[in-house]
Design a protein around this motif. Structure first.
Motif, PDB file in Angstrom:
ATOM      1  N   ALA A   1     -29.364   9.402  29.260  1.00 47.44           N
ATOM      2  CA  ALA A   1     -28.899   8.015  29.174  1.00 47.44           C
ATOM      3  C   ALA A   1     -28.271   7.587  30.498  1.00 47.44           C
ATOM      4  O   ALA A   1     -28.491   6.468  30.982  1.00 47.44           O
ATOM      5  CB  ALA A   1     -27.901   7.870  28.035  1.00 47.44           C
ATOM      6  N   PHE A   2     -27.482   8.484  31.095  1.00 51.32           N
ATOM      7  CA  PHE A   2     -26.882   8.166  32.385  1.00 51.32           C
ATOM      8  C   PHE A   2     -27.953   8.012  33.456  1.00 51.32           C
ATOM      9  O   PHE A   2     -27.876   7.117  34.306  1.00 51.32           O
ATOM     10  CB  PHE A   2     -25.874   9.235  32.803  1.00 51.32           C
ATOM     11  CG  PHE A   2     -25.262   8.990  34.153  1.00 51.32           C
ATOM     12  CD1 PHE A   2     -24.202   8.109  34.295  1.00 51.32           C
ATOM     13  CD2 PHE A   2     -25.759   9.611  35.293  1.00 51.32           C
ATOM     14  CE1 PHE A   2     -23.639   7.858  35.542  1.00 51.32           C
ATOM     15  CE2 PHE A   2     -25.202   9.371  36.540  1.00 51.32           C
ATOM     16  CZ  PHE A   2     -24.141   8.487  36.663  1.00 51.32           C
ATOM     17  N   MET A   3     -28.948   8.887  33.465  1.00 52.62           N
ATOM     18  CA  MET A   3     -30.027   8.799  34.452  1.00 52.62           C
ATOM     19  C   MET A   3     -30.745   7.459  34.368  1.00 52.62           C
ATOM     20  O   MET A   3     -31.088   6.863  35.393  1.00 52.62           O
ATOM     21  CB  MET A   3     -31.013   9.951  34.261  1.00 52.62           C
ATOM     22  CG  MET A   3     -30.457  11.317  34.606  1.00 52.62           C
ATOM     23  SD  MET A   3     -29.890  11.428  36.325  1.00 52.62           S
ATOM     24  CE  MET A   3     -29.187  13.081  36.345  1.00 52.62           C
ATOM     25  N   LEU A   4     -30.964   6.973  33.160  1.00 56.67           N
ATOM     26  CA  LEU A   4     -31.644   5.689  32.999  1.00 56.67           C
ATOM     27  C   LEU A   4     -30.814   4.534  33.568  1.00 56.67           C
ATOM     28  O   LEU A   4     -31.365   3.505  33.961  1.00 56.67           O
ATOM     29  CB  LEU A   4     -31.952   5.437  31.518  1.00 56.67           C
ATOM     30  CG  LEU A   4     -33.037   6.326  30.900  1.00 56.67           C
ATOM     31  CD1 LEU A   4     -33.177   6.035  29.408  1.00 56.67           C
ATOM     32  CD2 LEU A   4     -34.373   6.127  31.606  1.00 56.67           C
ATOM     33  N   SER A   5     -29.492   4.711  33.612  1.00 62.08           N
ATOM     34  CA  SER A   5     -28.642   3.649  34.165  1.00 62.08           C
ATOM     35  C   SER A   5     -28.806   3.521  35.677  1.00 62.08           C
ATOM     36  O   SER A   5     -28.358   2.541  36.276  1.00 62.08           O
ATOM     37  CB  SER A   5     -27.164   3.907  33.824  1.00 62.08           C
ATOM     38  OG  SER A   5     -26.661   5.044  34.513  1.00 62.08           O
ATOM     39  N   LEU A   6     -29.467   4.494  36.304  1.00 59.45           N
ATOM     40  CA  LEU A   6     -29.701   4.433  37.754  1.00 59.45           C
ATOM     41  C   LEU A   6     -30.646   3.301  38.143  1.00 59.45           C
ATOM     42  O   LEU A   6     -30.743   2.959  39.326  1.00 59.45           O
ATOM     43  CB  LEU A   6     -30.266   5.760  38.260  1.00 59.45           C
ATOM     44  CG  LEU A   6     -29.275   6.925  38.374  1.00 59.45           C
ATOM     45  CD1 LEU A   6     -30.023   8.233  38.608  1.00 59.45           C
ATOM     46  CD2 LEU A   6     -28.281   6.675  39.503  1.00 59.45           C
TER      47      LEU A   6
ATOM     48  N   TRP B   1     -20.413   4.604  37.964  1.00 59.88           N
ATOM     49  CA  TRP B   1     -20.784   5.839  38.660  1.00 59.88           C
ATOM     50  C   TRP B   1     -22.254   5.888  39.045  1.00 59.88           C
ATOM     51  O   TRP B   1     -22.614   6.520  40.047  1.00 59.88           O
ATOM     52  CB  TRP B   1     -20.392   7.054  37.825  1.00 59.88           C
ATOM     53  CG  TRP B   1     -18.909   7.231  37.738  1.00 59.88           C
ATOM     54  CD1 TRP B   1     -18.122   7.136  36.632  1.00 59.88           C
ATOM     55  CD2 TRP B   1     -18.014   7.510  38.827  1.00 59.88           C
ATOM     56  NE1 TRP B   1     -16.801   7.330  36.943  1.00 59.88           N
ATOM     57  CE2 TRP B   1     -16.702   7.565  38.290  1.00 59.88           C
ATOM     58  CE3 TRP B   1     -18.184   7.704  40.192  1.00 59.88           C
ATOM     59  CZ2 TRP B   1     -15.581   7.818  39.074  1.00 59.88           C
ATOM     60  CZ3 TRP B   1     -17.061   7.957  40.981  1.00 59.88           C
ATOM     61  CH2 TRP B   1     -15.790   8.017  40.423  1.00 59.88           C
ATOM     62  N   SER B   2     -23.112   5.240  38.276  1.00 62.72           N
ATOM     63  CA  SER B   2     -24.521   5.213  38.685  1.00 62.72           C
ATOM     64  C   SER B   2     -24.692   4.384  39.947  1.00 62.72           C
ATOM     65  O   SER B   2     -25.532   4.713  40.802  1.00 62.72           O
ATOM     66  CB  SER B   2     -25.409   4.658  37.568  1.00 62.72           C
ATOM     67  OG  SER B   2     -25.231   3.266  37.400  1.00 62.72           O
ATOM     68  N   TYR B   3     -23.908   3.317  40.094  1.00 56.60           N
ATOM     69  CA  TYR B   3     -24.011   2.515  41.311  1.00 56.60           C
ATOM     70  C   TYR B   3     -23.562   3.330  42.520  1.00 56.60           C
ATOM     71  O   TYR B   3     -24.219   3.329  43.570  1.00 56.60           O
ATOM     72  CB  TYR B   3     -23.184   1.233  41.210  1.00 56.60           C
ATOM     73  CG  TYR B   3     -23.412   0.308  42.382  1.00 56.60           C
ATOM     74  CD1 TYR B   3     -24.501  -0.559  42.403  1.00 56.60           C
ATOM     75  CD2 TYR B   3     -22.575   0.331  43.497  1.00 56.60           C
ATOM     76  CE1 TYR B   3     -24.745  -1.384  43.489  1.00 56.60           C
ATOM     77  CE2 TYR B   3     -22.808  -0.491  44.587  1.00 56.60           C
ATOM     78  CZ  TYR B   3     -23.898  -1.347  44.573  1.00 56.60           C
ATOM     79  OH  TYR B   3     -24.142  -2.144  45.670  1.00 56.60           O
ATOM     80  N   PHE B   4     -22.439   4.013  42.367  1.00 56.37           N
ATOM     81  CA  PHE B   4     -21.945   4.841  43.476  1.00 56.37           C
ATOM     82  C   PHE B   4     -22.958   5.927  43.833  1.00 56.37           C
ATOM     83  O   PHE B   4     -23.324   6.100  45.008  1.00 56.37           O
ATOM     84  CB  PHE B   4     -20.605   5.473  43.093  1.00 56.37           C
ATOM     85  CG  PHE B   4     -20.034   6.378  44.155  1.00 56.37           C
ATOM     86  CD1 PHE B   4     -19.373   5.853  45.257  1.00 56.37           C
ATOM     87  CD2 PHE B   4     -20.163   7.756  44.055  1.00 56.37           C
ATOM     88  CE1 PHE B   4     -18.858   6.681  46.250  1.00 56.37           C
ATOM     89  CE2 PHE B   4     -19.649   8.590  45.028  1.00 56.37           C
ATOM     90  CZ  PHE B   4     -19.000   8.049  46.126  1.00 56.37           C
ATOM     91  N   LEU B   5     -23.431   6.660  42.832  1.00 57.32           N
ATOM     92  CA  LEU B   5     -24.385   7.745  43.078  1.00 57.32           C
ATOM     93  C   LEU B   5     -25.691   7.207  43.651  1.00 57.32           C
ATOM     94  O   LEU B   5     -26.245   7.781  44.600  1.00 57.32           O
ATOM     95  CB  LEU B   5     -24.662   8.496  41.771  1.00 57.32           C
ATOM     96  CG  LEU B   5     -25.758   9.569  41.826  1.00 57.32           C
ATOM     97  CD1 LEU B   5     -25.384  10.676  42.800  1.00 57.32           C
ATOM     98  CD2 LEU B   5     -26.005  10.151  40.431  1.00 57.32           C
ATOM     99  N   GLY B   6     -26.180   6.092  43.092  1.00 60.04           N
ATOM    100  CA  GLY B   6     -27.451   5.530  43.546  1.00 60.04           C
ATOM    101  C   GLY B   6     -27.420   5.120  45.003  1.00 60.04           C
ATOM    102  O   GLY B   6     -28.390   5.349  45.740  1.00 60.04           O
ATOM    103  N   CYS B   7     -26.310   4.529  45.435  1.00 55.67           N
ATOM    104  CA  CYS B   7     -26.198   4.088  46.836  1.00 55.67           C
ATOM    105  C   CYS B   7     -26.032   5.271  47.783  1.00 55.67           C
ATOM    106  O   CYS B   7     -26.688   5.342  48.832  1.00 55.67           O
ATOM    107  CB  CYS B   7     -25.030   3.121  47.001  1.00 55.67           C
ATOM    108  SG  CYS B   7     -25.298   1.498  46.251  1.00 55.67           S
TER     109      CYS B   7
END
Length: 555
Positions: free
Chosen positions: A259-264, A93-99
């Motif tokens: 923790a999720f934010m750091l995965s961005l 989900w971080s990949y999807f959100l980041g893109c």
């Protein structure tokens, strides 16, 4: 500037009319006759004499952005940041959100690239959008941050490729061979030198390589998407619930949201090369359209292809995320490949990943060297008169050398510890986002933007520019934080120290009495003025061509 006109205004010029330019102006042999293309006319209107050869097609410009991202090898190199923060849910989900979050940024930067297609990119955009009183310092900071960002993302990718190669060797030795930080630095240095050689080639050769790299990257992504699900034993196959829903805080910060934010860091690092097409604008045909097209299309394709890669990895990596992140191979993707493909299959996959990562590194070095050349051309670097010199085939080899030397210096962080060298991943994004934000802030504050052929319209353009500044400021702030809540000296985020050093160096060098940048640097240097002042024929041809282009765009 002289203007051709009649009683009704500018005289329309047919598209078939050709103009000859004196040989010494465009670096061609005497007796040749060339067109002033619309690209060179726009570049000259922006103040620069055409020096680089325009041999890059739409596909090549797209390949610069797409190849600079790398997708599969870049994901393999940065899995540890998302898996080590928020598990499989963080990865997907971080990949999807980041893109998706970067699409408006690509559209906003694309507008600037279309309006001002020069090798200086962000640095030049700041100059055009900032009032005279603040222009020199703003350009100085933007130039240094952009060069730092591109060199750091090149350095971090070199480091990632080194770890992939080391892991492949360890698997091949059945664990009997162990690396050291000195061996890693030696491999890192050798890879840097290899990329230096791959980049110092004529632009025609580089264009062909660039086009080839596109297919290598797509083939690599396809190999991961197909091979892992096909070969992974059942005990390592995860459920859809595990992949998409079951959040795991695998990091050191107790707050799950943080923790999720750091995965961005994984997606923003992987796709950070989408804007690099702007750095080769002076070598591209129809640059005002090709540059923004490459930015947006490469990011959209990276979203689709990258999602295929991360979902494939998430479904086949097994459920013990901590074991993958802390693998003795030192590389999460290597452990996943070993579990799924066995020893021989893992080695084959890792070697292919290493090779495509080298292709990725080459494209990043192209971007870094063009930014360095542009800053040196305007006298912004120490020894600029040396680094701005082109080879006989019009390649900025000395700028490539500068980037390679700084890369070797940044690599010395691996002799400190793993956390120190991993900080260059943060440093790369911080440097680039600092530079990305500056022209957009100037545009919003000073309202000096003149749209090019790629334009979203006044309302949407403004909204996306504001959003882009907010989003990148958030990511920049996020990357200032360490991986540990209460870090000691071995756990600190060294990116803050390096970025701080560069900022202090920039300011001290700029304001240093008698010898500082304030005494000689005024922003982009108009290399065309002297040429035009001594050649009225060129002046008339340039005005004629620009009149033609404006008339064509109005119809």
């Amino acid at each position: 500037m002289t203007k051709e006109s009649d009683d009704n205004g500018n005289t329309p010029i047919t598209g078939d009319e050709k103009t000859s330019v004196p040989a010494d102006l465009l670096n061609i042999e005497k007796g040749d006759v060339v067109d002033i293309s619309s690209d060179d006319a726009l570049l000259m209107a922006l103040g620069y004499k055409p020096e680089l050869k325009r041999e890059f097609s739409y596909l090549t410009v797209f390949g610069q952005s797409f190849g600079a991202m790398g997708i599969a090898p870049a994901l393999a190199e940065s899995l540890i940041f998302s898996l080590g923060s928020a598990g499989s849910v963080g990865l997907v989900w971080s990949y999807f959100l980041g893109c998706v979050a970067l699409i408006p940024v690509a559209l906003s930067l694309g507008e600037l690239g279309s309006s001002m297609p020069t090798a200086g990119g962000l640095y030049y955009w700041v100059a055009r959008l900032t009032p005279t009183r603040a222009r020199a310092l703003m350009c100085w900071l933007a130039g240094y941050m952009n060069v730092l960002g591109y060199i750091s993302i090149f350095a971090s990718t070199i480091y990632g490729a080194t770890l992939i190669l080391v892991a492949a060797i360890m698997i091949g030795s059945d664990g009997t061979w162990q690396t050291t930080k000195y061996i890693n630095y030696g491999l890192y240095s050798a890879t840097t030198i290899l990329c230096f050689g791959m980049t110092c080639v004529p632009s025609g050769t580089l264009s062909k390589l660039n086009n080839t790299y596109i297919w290598f990257q797509l083939a690599m992504a396809l190999a991961v998407i197909i091979a892992l699900p096909a070969a992974t034993p059942k005990e390592y196959i995860n459920s859809a619930s595990f992949v998409f829903k079951e959040f795991q805080n695998t990091g050191f910060w107790p707050n799950n949201g943080w923790a999720f934010m750091l995965s961005l860091l994984t997606p923003v690092w992987v796709v950070s090369g989408f804007e690099s097409s702007a750095t080769i604008a002076e070598e591209a045909s129809n640059a005002a359209r090709a540059v923004p097209f490459a930015m947006v299309s490469s990011l959209l394709i990276a979203l689709v292809v990258g999602m295929g890669v991360v979902i494939s990895i998430a479904f086949t990596m097994g459920s013990d995320v901590i074991a993958i992140v802390t693998s003795p191979l030192g590389q999460p993707m290597a452990q996943i490949c070993l579990n799924s493909l066995g020893e021989k299959g893992a080695i084959a996959m890792l070697v292919f990943l290493w090779f495509t990562s080298i292709c990725n590194c080459s494209m990043l070095l192209v971007a870094a060297s063009r930014e360095t050349f542009a800053l040196a051309r305007d006298g912004g670097l120490p020894f600029s008169s040396f680094f701005r010199v082109l080879t006989t085939n019009k390649t900025p080899a000395r700028a490539v050398l500068f980037c390679a030397l700084v890369t070797l210096a940044e690599g010395l962080l691996m002799l400190v510890n793993t956390i120190a060298i991993n900080s260059i991943f943060n440093l790369a994004i911080m440097g680039l986002y600092f530079a990305y934000t500056m022209p957009l802030v100037s545009r919003l504050i000073f309202n000096e933007f003149k749209p090019g052929v790629w334009y979203l319209g006044p309302k949407l353009s403004y909204i996306f520019a504001v959003y882009s500044v907010v989003w990148m400021t958030f990511i920049f702030t996020l990357l200032l934080f360490p991986s540990y809540p209460n870090p000691d000296e071995t756990q600190m985020n060294y990116a803050v120290a390096v970025l701080g050093f560069v900022l202090v160096f920039c300011l001290v060098y700029y304001y240093f009495p008698k010898y500082g940048g304030k005494t000689f640097f005024h922003g982009p240097v108009r290399t065309i003025d002297e040429v035009i002042a001594t050649n009225l024929q060129l002046e008339e041809q340039l005005v004629r061509k620009m009149t033609e282009d404006r008339a064509a765009s109005a119809t």
